[in-house]
Design a protein around this motif. Structure first.
Motif, PDB file in Angstrom:
ATOM      1  N   ILE A  94       4.843   7.512  13.058  1.00  0.00           N
ATOM      2  CA  ILE A  94       4.353   6.237  12.554  1.00  0.00           C
ATOM      3  C   ILE A  94       3.910   5.445  13.783  1.00  0.00           C
ATOM      4  O   ILE A  94       4.675   5.308  14.752  1.00  0.00           O
ATOM      5  CB  ILE A  94       5.455   5.475  11.784  1.00  0.00           C
ATOM      6  CG1 ILE A  94       6.027   6.331  10.662  1.00  0.00           C
ATOM      7  CG2 ILE A  94       4.919   4.136  11.283  1.00  0.00           C
ATOM      8  CD1 ILE A  94       5.028   6.810   9.646  1.00  0.00           C
TER       9      ILE A  94
ATOM     10  N   HIS B 160      -0.170   3.152  11.072  1.00  0.00           N
ATOM     11  CA  HIS B 160      -0.707   4.473  10.753  1.00  0.00           C
ATOM     12  C   HIS B 160       0.402   5.503  10.596  1.00  0.00           C
ATOM     13  O   HIS B 160       1.429   5.416  11.267  1.00  0.00           O
ATOM     14  CB  HIS B 160      -1.598   4.984  11.895  1.00  0.00           C
ATOM     15  CG  HIS B 160      -2.542   3.976  12.427  1.00  0.00           C
ATOM     16  ND1 HIS B 160      -3.899   4.155  12.393  1.00  0.00           N
ATOM     17  CD2 HIS B 160      -2.351   2.772  13.013  1.00  0.00           C
ATOM     18  CE1 HIS B 160      -4.505   3.120  12.935  1.00  0.00           C
ATOM     19  NE2 HIS B 160      -3.580   2.259  13.308  1.00  0.00           N
ATOM     20  N   GLU B 161       0.141   6.502   9.777  1.00  0.00           N
ATOM     21  CA  GLU B 161       0.938   7.722   9.759  1.00  0.00           C
ATOM     22  C   GLU B 161       0.046   8.814  10.341  1.00  0.00           C
ATOM     23  O   GLU B 161      -1.083   9.003   9.883  1.00  0.00           O
ATOM     24  CB  GLU B 161       1.343   8.109   8.338  1.00  0.00           C
ATOM     25  CG  GLU B 161       2.103   9.431   8.311  1.00  0.00           C
ATOM     26  CD  GLU B 161       2.338   9.947   6.908  1.00  0.00           C
ATOM     27  OE1 GLU B 161       3.494  10.043   6.504  1.00  0.00           O
ATOM     28  OE2 GLU B 161       1.337  10.266   6.229  1.00  0.00           O
TER      29      GLU B 161
ATOM     30  N   ARG C 137      -3.641   8.734   9.138  1.00  0.00           N
ATOM     31  CA  ARG C 137      -3.810   7.971   7.899  1.00  0.00           C
ATOM     32  C   ARG C 137      -3.613   6.503   8.231  1.00  0.00           C
ATOM     33  O   ARG C 137      -2.496   6.047   8.476  1.00  0.00           O
ATOM     34  CB  ARG C 137      -2.821   8.462   6.862  1.00  0.00           C
ATOM     35  CG  ARG C 137      -3.098   9.932   6.545  1.00  0.00           C
ATOM     36  CD  ARG C 137      -2.041  10.572   5.699  1.00  0.00           C
ATOM     37  NE  ARG C 137      -2.418  11.962   5.465  1.00  0.00           N
ATOM     38  CZ  ARG C 137      -1.593  12.982   5.567  1.00  0.00           C
ATOM     39  NH1 ARG C 137      -0.314  12.780   5.870  1.00  0.00           N
ATOM     40  NH2 ARG C 137      -2.009  14.202   5.353  1.00  0.00           N
ATOM     41  N   ARG C 138      -4.706   5.769   8.230  1.00  0.00           N
ATOM     42  CA  ARG C 138      -4.702   4.371   8.654  1.00  0.00           C
ATOM     43  C   ARG C 138      -4.405   3.472   7.450  1.00  0.00           C
ATOM     44  O   ARG C 138      -5.260   3.255   6.603  1.00  0.00           O
ATOM     45  CB  ARG C 138      -6.051   4.042   9.296  1.00  0.00           C
ATOM     46  CG  ARG C 138      -6.159   4.592  10.729  1.00  0.00           C
ATOM     47  CD  ARG C 138      -7.012   5.819  10.838  1.00  0.00           C
ATOM     48  NE  ARG C 138      -6.912   6.490  12.129  1.00  0.00           N
ATOM     49  CZ  ARG C 138      -7.831   6.441  13.076  1.00  0.00           C
ATOM     50  NH1 ARG C 138      -8.921   5.742  12.907  1.00  0.00           N
ATOM     51  NH2 ARG C 138      -7.651   7.104  14.193  1.00  0.00           N
ATOM     52  N   VAL C 139      -3.190   2.994   7.387  1.00  0.00           N
ATOM     53  CA  VAL C 139      -2.712   2.281   6.203  1.00  0.00           C
ATOM     54  C   VAL C 139      -2.999   0.780   6.275  1.00  0.00           C
ATOM     55  O   VAL C 139      -3.519   0.207   5.321  1.00  0.00           O
ATOM     56  CB  VAL C 139      -1.205   2.553   5.989  1.00  0.00           C
ATOM     57  CG1 VAL C 139      -0.700   1.837   4.748  1.00  0.00           C
ATOM     58  CG2 VAL C 139      -0.950   4.063   5.880  1.00  0.00           C
TER      59      VAL C 139
ATOM     60  N   GLU D 299      -8.641   8.244   6.309  1.00  0.00           N
ATOM     61  CA  GLU D 299      -7.885   9.403   6.774  1.00  0.00           C
ATOM     62  C   GLU D 299      -8.795  10.160   7.749  1.00  0.00           C
ATOM     63  O   GLU D 299      -9.752  10.819   7.344  1.00  0.00           O
ATOM     64  CB  GLU D 299      -7.475  10.319   5.616  1.00  0.00           C
ATOM     65  CG  GLU D 299      -6.659  11.512   6.100  1.00  0.00           C
ATOM     66  CD  GLU D 299      -6.277  12.457   4.985  1.00  0.00           C
ATOM     67  OE1 GLU D 299      -5.088  12.799   4.895  1.00  0.00           O
ATOM     68  OE2 GLU D 299      -7.166  12.862   4.206  1.00  0.00           O
TER      69      GLU D 299
ATOM     70  N   LYS E 237       0.846  -1.192   0.000  1.00  0.00           N
ATOM     71  CA  LYS E 237       0.000   0.000   0.000  1.00  0.00           C
ATOM     72  C   LYS E 237       0.877   1.235   0.000  1.00  0.00           C
ATOM     73  O   LYS E 237       2.028   1.189   0.421  1.00  0.00           O
ATOM     74  CB  LYS E 237      -0.916   0.027   1.228  1.00  0.00           C
ATOM     75  CG  LYS E 237      -1.932  -1.101   1.260  1.00  0.00           C
ATOM     76  CD  LYS E 237      -2.891  -0.912   2.401  1.00  0.00           C
ATOM     77  CE  LYS E 237      -3.942  -2.017   2.403  1.00  0.00           C
ATOM     78  NZ  LYS E 237      -4.971  -1.776   3.416  1.00  0.00           N
ATOM     79  N   ASN E 238       0.304   2.348  -0.423  1.00  0.00           N
ATOM     80  CA  ASN E 238       0.979   3.644  -0.376  1.00  0.00           C
ATOM     81  C   ASN E 238       0.114   4.575   0.443  1.00  0.00           C
ATOM     82  O   ASN E 238      -1.091   4.681   0.200  1.00  0.00           O
ATOM     83  CB  ASN E 238       1.167   4.186  -1.796  1.00  0.00           C
ATOM     84  CG  ASN E 238       2.046   5.416  -1.832  1.00  0.00           C
ATOM     85  OD1 ASN E 238       1.952   6.303  -0.993  1.00  0.00           O
ATOM     86  ND2 ASN E 238       2.905   5.476  -2.836  1.00  0.00           N
ATOM     87  N   VAL E 239       0.706   5.255   1.402  1.00  0.00           N
ATOM     88  CA  VAL E 239      -0.054   6.177   2.244  1.00  0.00           C
ATOM     89  C   VAL E 239      -0.776   7.225   1.408  1.00  0.00           C
ATOM     90  O   VAL E 239      -1.847   7.707   1.785  1.00  0.00           O
ATOM     91  CB  VAL E 239       0.837   6.807   3.339  1.00  0.00           C
ATOM     92  CG1 VAL E 239       1.817   7.807   2.734  1.00  0.00           C
ATOM     93  CG2 VAL E 239      -0.007   7.455   4.417  1.00  0.00           C
ATOM     94  N   LYS E 240      -0.241   7.557   0.255  1.00  0.00           N
ATOM     95  CA  LYS E 240      -0.884   8.543  -0.629  1.00  0.00           C
ATOM     96  C   LYS E 240      -2.278   8.074  -1.052  1.00  0.00           C
ATOM     97  O   LYS E 240      -3.159   8.894  -1.324  1.00  0.00           O
ATOM     98  CB  LYS E 240      -0.026   8.794  -1.863  1.00  0.00           C
ATOM     99  CG  LYS E 240       1.276   9.499  -1.568  1.00  0.00           C
ATOM    100  CD  LYS E 240       2.107   9.646  -2.826  1.00  0.00           C
ATOM    101  CE  LYS E 240       3.471  10.233  -2.508  1.00  0.00           C
ATOM    102  NZ  LYS E 240       4.308  10.312  -3.711  1.00  0.00           N
TER     103      LYS E 240
ATOM    104  N   VAL F  73      -4.405   6.606   0.820  1.00  0.00           N
ATOM    105  CA  VAL F  73      -5.319   6.743   1.953  1.00  0.00           C
ATOM    106  C   VAL F  73      -5.827   8.185   2.068  1.00  0.00           C
ATOM    107  O   VAL F  73      -6.939   8.430   2.525  1.00  0.00           O
ATOM    108  CB  VAL F  73      -4.607   6.305   3.254  1.00  0.00           C
ATOM    109  CG1 VAL F  73      -5.460   6.574   4.474  1.00  0.00           C
ATOM    110  CG2 VAL F  73      -4.222   4.829   3.166  1.00  0.00           C
TER     111      VAL F  73
END
Length: 131
Positions: free
Chosen positions: A105, A38-39, A24-26, A15, A4-7, A9
């Motif tokens: 993170i 998460h970020e 941002r829940r990845v 988000e 996955k890419n945080v972008k 989300v």
């Protein structure tokens, strides 16, 4: 394998935004990893009361500055890139943003489903199937 890419989300239901932070829940419970990943960005100058009674959390600071203060003993810890803290005893605390956005993170156990927000006591609800 999960990739996955945080972008991907950003701008979705995964988000979560409050006045104090953006999470941002990845990776979530549905991903089956046994934890969530998460970020989170803490806004400068904010203060958030947190008490994860139902979750353990580990946090790695990757950017910015801030402070965490444990409520039980009033100890304060400076947050800056490279610092890791773990709420291994469900520590009730204040999380404060500094002068710059604080990007961290986070890993939660048990994993979050993605739509959690803190209640008035700083708690995320227990997972429905944990009872």
């Amino acid at each position: 394998m999960i990739v996955k890419n945080v972008k991907d989300v950003i701008g979705t239901e995964y988000e979560m935004r409050t006045d104090n932070w953006v999470s941002r829940r990845v990776l979530l419970k549905k991903d089956g990893m046994g934890f969530s990943f998460h970020e989170t960005v803490i806004r400068p100058g904010t203060q958030t009361h947190i008490h994860y009674k139902n979750h353990l959390e580990a946090v790695w600071v990757v950017e910015g500055d801030g402070e965490i203060e444990t409520i039980a003993d009033g100890k304060k810890y400076k947050l800056e890139p490279g610092v890791v803290y773990a709420l291994d005893e469900h520590d009730e605390h204040w999380l404060r943003g500094g002068k710059e956005p604080l990007r961290v993170i986070c890993v939660f156990n048990p994993p979050l489903t993605g739509d959690e927000v803190h209640d008035e006591k700083g708690v995320y609800p227990a997972a429905a199937d944990a009872a």
